[in-house]
Design an enzyme around this catalytic site. Structure first.
Site, mmCIF file in Angstrom:
data_model
loop_
_atom_site.group_PDB
_atom_site.id
_atom_site.type_symbol
_atom_site.label_atom_id
_atom_site.label_comp_id
_atom_site.label_asym_id
_atom_site.label_seq_id
_atom_site.Cartn_x
_atom_site.Cartn_y
_atom_site.Cartn_z
ATOM 1 N N THR A 61 0.824 -1.206 0.000
ATOM 2 C CA THR A 61 0.000 0.000 0.000
ATOM 3 C C THR A 61 0.864 1.265 0.000
ATOM 4 O O THR A 61 1.878 1.336 0.682
ATOM 5 C CB THR A 61 -0.881 -0.013 1.266
ATOM 6 O OG1 THR A 61 -1.731 -1.153 1.201
ATOM 7 C CG2 THR A 61 -1.716 1.246 1.384
ATOM 8 N N GLY A 80 -4.312 2.424 -2.256
ATOM 9 C CA GLY A 80 -4.643 1.358 -1.330
ATOM 10 C C GLY A 80 -5.249 0.189 -2.073
ATOM 11 O O GLY A 80 -4.560 -0.743 -2.471
ATOM 12 N N SER A 81 -6.575 0.255 -2.284
ATOM 13 C CA SER A 81 -7.247 -0.839 -2.978
ATOM 14 C C SER A 81 -6.705 -1.008 -4.391
ATOM 15 O O SER A 81 -6.585 -2.120 -4.899
ATOM 16 C CB SER A 81 -8.755 -0.571 -3.031
ATOM 17 O OG SER A 81 -9.298 -0.599 -1.730
ATOM 18 N N GLY A 89 2.655 -2.768 8.472
ATOM 19 C CA GLY A 89 2.747 -3.289 9.831
ATOM 20 C C GLY A 89 4.159 -3.750 10.133
ATOM 21 O O GLY A 89 4.779 -4.432 9.317
ATOM 22 N N ARG A 120 -27.157 -10.989 35.163
ATOM 23 C CA ARG A 120 -27.787 -9.696 35.384
ATOM 24 C C ARG A 120 -29.301 -9.860 35.535
ATOM 25 O O ARG A 120 -29.953 -10.431 34.668
ATOM 26 C CB ARG A 120 -27.491 -8.793 34.198
ATOM 27 C CG ARG A 120 -28.145 -7.429 34.249
ATOM 28 C CD ARG A 120 -27.503 -6.561 35.286
ATOM 29 N NE ARG A 120 -27.955 -5.177 35.238
ATOM 30 C CZ ARG A 120 -27.587 -4.259 36.123
ATOM 31 N NH1 ARG A 120 -26.765 -4.568 37.109
ATOM 32 N NH2 ARG A 120 -28.022 -3.037 36.031
ATOM 33 N N GLN A 145 -33.182 -12.163 24.109
ATOM 34 C CA GLN A 145 -32.803 -13.354 23.345
ATOM 35 C C GLN A 145 -32.708 -13.014 21.860
ATOM 36 O O GLN A 145 -31.781 -13.439 21.167
ATOM 37 C CB GLN A 145 -33.852 -14.449 23.563
ATOM 38 C CG GLN A 145 -33.902 -14.942 25.003
ATOM 39 C CD GLN A 145 -35.076 -15.857 25.269
ATOM 40 O OE1 GLN A 145 -35.878 -16.143 24.381
ATOM 41 N NE2 GLN A 145 -35.203 -16.309 26.516
ATOM 42 N N ARG A 188 -31.950 -10.294 20.617
ATOM 43 C CA ARG A 188 -30.790 -9.458 20.344
ATOM 44 C C ARG A 188 -29.499 -10.272 20.257
ATOM 45 O O ARG A 188 -28.652 -9.999 19.405
ATOM 46 C CB ARG A 188 -30.630 -8.394 21.451
ATOM 47 C CG ARG A 188 -31.701 -7.328 21.422
ATOM 48 C CD ARG A 188 -31.635 -6.436 22.646
ATOM 49 N NE ARG A 188 -30.448 -5.579 22.621
ATOM 50 C CZ ARG A 188 -30.106 -4.758 23.610
ATOM 51 N NH1 ARG A 188 -30.843 -4.696 24.701
ATOM 52 N NH2 ARG A 188 -29.035 -4.008 23.509
ATOM 53 N N GLY A 211 -24.401 -0.557 30.922
ATOM 54 C CA GLY A 211 -23.265 0.205 31.434
ATOM 55 C C GLY A 211 -22.061 -0.679 31.677
ATOM 56 O O GLY A 211 -20.930 -0.303 31.353
ATOM 57 N N GLU A 266 -6.489 -6.149 4.121
ATOM 58 C CA GLU A 266 -6.524 -7.335 3.247
ATOM 59 C C GLU A 266 -7.729 -7.272 2.322
ATOM 60 O O GLU A 266 -8.368 -8.287 2.045
ATOM 61 C CB GLU A 266 -6.552 -8.623 4.079
ATOM 62 C CG GLU A 266 -5.294 -8.852 4.896
ATOM 63 C CD GLU A 266 -4.089 -9.142 4.027
ATOM 64 O OE1 GLU A 266 -4.193 -9.963 3.114
ATOM 65 O OE2 GLU A 266 -3.034 -8.514 4.268
#
Lengths: 518, 518
Positions: free
Chosen positions: B160, B165-166, B199, B334, B355, B357, B431, B454
């Site tokens: 890159t 980039g792409s 990297g 909880r 459930q 979710r 929270g 990638e």
């Protein structure tokens, strides 16, 4: 409106730079548009706040992730310094309640754009505290109001407990009245009843407006009440004996705010510290309620927190706009591929896929700014009506349900839209969006709790649904949002006017037909 | 299979604790299930890695956000220490290529579960580098392979560029061959062509496998080639003259990885440093290609990066599972509200909304683990076939398109599902999910770039679509994923078998009818 305004107070955009080409193409004056989205006075307030912060070295932005304690120290110093900046001049308090709130909201939005930690810290410690004080307290508590504004005390609002968040009715902190000494004994029965998540409490709060179950000497419970509870010595910040207080630790974002926990061990506070607008204990130690229906009383008191939810919506609209603008600007500068195999790269904003990804969020930022402003005006006019009416508090109570339903559907919608906009913007900016410098990471981490605090989005959605289902049987809509339900009998006779499209794979062949009309 | 295995190597769950009640209700042995999702050897490898890390103080986890440079220092020390831990014994290299890859993938997943910064650092610096070396290099480059494994050199892959980039075809770094000295002159024409995001390059890399356009002395371009480019003195880590290298700065997550940039100023490297598997410059300074179609050559070379995408999928499935498990466990502990107004609170896992979710993400974690494993096997069998076949490289080239399309649709699907699972889990934990201690914030920040690196998810999706559209005209599917398109003529005669449901508001009245069948 916009034509008659002197727009020179709005700073110009840079003349040159890589965005100039696209900016030149606009067929409207962007300052006029800005003045359609925000009132002149609101914009002037914001620019004034930003100028004050820019000129003060205490508000220099850090380019790196600070250690959590350092973030907290800086946010506390900034909050403490606020009073010196005279950001809210005394004249503001002479204005009408609507004008005052508009001013305070503009200040909140401006501070939030600079640092969500700082604005949330002030909103919790000053705004929410003072709103609760007005809603629940009486004359004898007014001294705390100005003291909070002037940072003579650092305040917080202690409602949530470790095991009792959304379900405030299960709160287990107790306040037993002792007629001998005319004191309340505040007590935390066990760790699950410890107050938790309280913003400003972790390191600095000197006063906590604490919710506890009030018990009279006869052992009877009178439900949740608010108490002014001293936490720390304002000079030394050392906790008073009987108060076990500390910081809940590092969070995903908003690390400038010192969220804390507190447990009380038979901790005594004076009689006058009960916020007694809706009920009090008299000389004989007997509870006297001002209202016949304690449930409604609680509802009205808690409604004072709607201001907090509206503040979150305003902040979230700004966050949404910021994310969309970052993505749109980047896409006008970033070039990648082009129509010809070996030709020039073109800006990625020209790609349909990219437009489809980010333009809806730009549109949402516009639409939701207008709708939030409209909701704010309904809310303020309801409060004004209640103040002018001799039955003011009663009227406010009637409006509470509808406003609560409106806010309970709008807050999830807006905070989730902002959440998704930040994420799409991050991805649309590719690797560069993943740099801290893009601000999208901090936006995401700081915006995240908006989906949870001041009412979990899913729980709020169910509360709005609950109200809506009740309207089906009996329309009670003083704000007028569901007046259309008065026509439900006619509406029920209508069926959906459906257009069906039938298509095959290699060419589109549309065939539309109508089903039964009413 | 599971029945014949000694399951004792899988550590038991705690007997007591708040989850025990729900765990007791299971009507299956969870260790059997685990052995259905993962092979015995894979699990044993993972537990071995985790045990090694647990016992080594260098891998003690920090409970607080570290300054970025400290994160990088620790990750570099950990990576360097890897060779001492003998995590990949020499025997692994005597195994079949599939067994070896299974082993390496298990190690990668185990390290990723401990620290994404560390695993990505190793994957980039060892895995990707070595895969590219095998795909593009020849005998003369084998010395780098082992050196990378043993950390004698710190490597990176520089493809890159700041503005490219792409669109890798636009890469503008040049490599001009100088026949007098038999050297390549690596040069960066301007800042937009600086290698970026690499990297390991920011602080430590000593060798960069760099992509540049190869030019012969006659001025002709021969397209992108890979070069072994020395960056820093391995003893001092000081950059060589002609190499301007640095760190790109703080990121949203993965801050243990020192992403860097580099610009070359007419920097000379020896002739042998060209990775010459597909083409080379001979004694006379003339370019000789091993293949007739350079485009396909590049495709095959780049296909070596598919291993990286499969690694991302495996990591993302683990991340998805982790997020779902955190949310499910929390929801079993909880408690909030209950069926009776003043009754006991019940665990939030009992609520249908909750459930709805989180359970789909638990299901997705199971399904996507199986599908990722299946894709991995297809990929490995394609590589094995190509190695056994005398026309191996040709065959591999034929398979590349289909595998690329498969991976290009699966990687976006899996990484986006994991992204959404983390967010839903964060919100579902309320929270407490916003505490750093929940790990959901770090999961989100570290997983985030999987949607971008990638291959940007949206770009990959278009590549998969492109392949699919081509299949419509002419099925070329050696893996067999679109064999059904051979029946397209029959399929085209079918119309959608639609079930329409018509309902009114106060009661449901279903009416199903069928449209035309084939």
């Amino acid at each position: 409106m916009a034509q008659t305004v002197n727009k020179s107070f709005i700073p110009d955009l840079p003349k040159g730079g890589p965005l100039a080409e696209y900016r030149k193409r606009a067929n409207f004056d962007w300052k006029d548009l800005k003045l359609i989205f925000e009132e002149e006075q609101t914009l002037k307030t914001k620019y004034r706040v930003w100028k004050l912060l820019e000129e003060d070295p205490l508000f220099t932005r850090s380019n790196t992730n600070l250690p959590t304690n350092e973030s907290k120290r800086i946010a506390a110093m900034q909050m403490n310094h606020m009073a010196n900046l005279n950001i809210v001049p005394d004249e503001v308090y002479n204005e009408s309640i609507t004008q005052r709130h508009k001013y305070l909201c503009a200040v909140n939005e401006a501070l939030h754009a600079y640092s969500p930690s700082l604005s949330v810290k002030i909103a919790l410690g000053v705004g929410l505290f003072n709103n609760a004080l007005i809603a629940m307290g009486t004359e004898r508590h007014q001294k705390y109001y100005k003291a909070a504004w002037n940072r003579e005390i650092v305040t917080c609002l202690a409602i949530t407990e470790v095991s009792h968040g959304s379900n405030t009715k299960r709160i287990r902190t107790t306040a037993n009245y002792d007629p001998k000494t005319k004191e309340y004994i505040i007590h935390t029965p066990d760790f699950e009843a410890a107050k938790a998540w309280v913003g400003n409490l972790g390191k600095t709060a000197t006063i906590a407006l604490t919710f506890a179950n009030l018990y009279t000497p006869d052992g009877e419970s009178h439900g949740l009440h608010g108490f002014i509870v001293p936490i720390r010595d304002p000079k030394t910040l050392i906790a008073y004996p009987g108060v076990l207080v500390g910081d809940i630790g590092e969070k995903i974002g908003l690390n400038g705010i010192d969220n804390g926990f507190v447990m009380f061990n038979n901790y005594r506070i004076p009689h006058e510290n009960l916020l007694n607008r809706t009920g009090d204990i008299n000389e004989e130690g007997v509870y006297e309620s001002v209202f016949s229906e304690p449930g409604k009383v609680l509802g009205a008191a808690l409604e004072s927190f709607s201001a907090g939810r509206i503040g979150i919506m305003q902040e979230s609209v700004n966050t949404l706009a910021k994310a969309a603008v970052i993505a749109v600007r980047y896409s006008a500068v970033r070039k990648q591929f082009g129509p010809e195999r070996d030709g020039e790269d073109i800006p990625i904003i020209e790609y349909q896929l990219h437009q489809w990804r980010i333009f809806p969020y730009l549109a949402a930022a516009c639409v939701l700014r207008v709708s939030t402003f409209s909701l704010f005006e309904s809310y303020m006019s309801a409060i004004e009506r209640s103040q002018k009416d001799s039955n003011g508090f009663e009227l406010l109570t009637q409006l509470v349900s509808e406003l609560h339903a409106l806010i309970s559907s709008s807050k999830p919608h807006i905070t989730w839209t902002a959440r998704d906009a930040i994420q799409e913007a991050r991805e649309a900016c590719g690797g560069h969006g993943y740099l801290k410098a893009s601000r999208l990471g901090d936006l995401r981490n700081d915006h995240d709790p908006s989906c949870t605090y001041e009412g979990d989005n899913n729980v709020l959605g169910q509360q709005a649904s609950n109200w809506l289902v009740r309207q089906w049987e009996n329309v009670e809509s003083p704000v007028g949002t569901v007046d259309f339900l008065n026509r439900k009998d006619q509406m029920m006779k209508r069926t959906f006017n459906c257009v069906s499209k039938r298509w095959s794979f290699d060419h589109f062949e549309c065939e539309s037909f109508c089903l039964l009309y009413f």
